[in-house]
Design a protein around this motif. Sequence first.
Motif, PDB file in Angstrom:
ATOM      1  N   GLU A  24       0.829  -1.211   0.000  1.00 12.74           N
ATOM      2  CA  GLU A  24       0.000   0.000   0.000  1.00 12.74           C
ATOM      3  C   GLU A  24       0.861   1.259   0.000  1.00 12.74           C
ATOM      4  N   THR A  26       2.253   4.741  -0.760  1.00 11.82           N
ATOM      5  CA  THR A  26       1.527   5.978  -1.044  1.00 11.82           C
ATOM      6  C   THR A  26       2.047   6.614  -2.325  1.00 11.82           C
ATOM      7  N   GLN A  27       1.259   7.514  -2.862  1.00  9.67           N
ATOM      8  CA  GLN A  27       1.695   8.268  -4.035  1.00  9.67           C
ATOM      9  C   GLN A  27       2.962   9.048  -3.716  1.00  9.67           C
ATOM     10  N   ARG A  38       4.265  14.261  -6.225  1.00  9.16           N
ATOM     11  CA  ARG A  38       3.056  13.455  -6.021  1.00  9.16           C
ATOM     12  C   ARG A  38       2.019  13.781  -7.091  1.00  9.16           C
TER      13      ARG A  38
END
Length: 89
Positions: A24, A26-27, A38
Motif C-alpha cells: 500500500e 503511497t503516491q 506526487r
Amino acid sequence: MPPDADVQGTIHNLIRRLRFDHGEMTQQELAVRVGVTRQTIIALEAGKYVPSLLLAFRLARAFGVSVEGVFQYDDGEHNSSAVKVQDGT
C-alpha cells in the motif's frame, strides 16, 4: 512511421494496483522513489500524463517489474496479451 501517418492508441497503466500490491505504497512514497512530485503520480494514475521513457523505467524498477508490467499500449488493431486497465484498478 511517416509523419503524416494517423497514429492513434492508448497507454494504460497499472501504477495504482502496483502501489497497493507493494505494501500500500503511497503516491508520495512512489514519487520520492522515482524523483517526481506526487502530482505527477496522480496525473499518471488518472491517465492524464504519459511519462518519459526514463520515468517509465524508473517506475518499473521501483516495482521490480518490466516497463510492460506497468504500461500497456493499445493501438486498437493488434491483440495484446497484457491486461488493459486504464484507471489502475
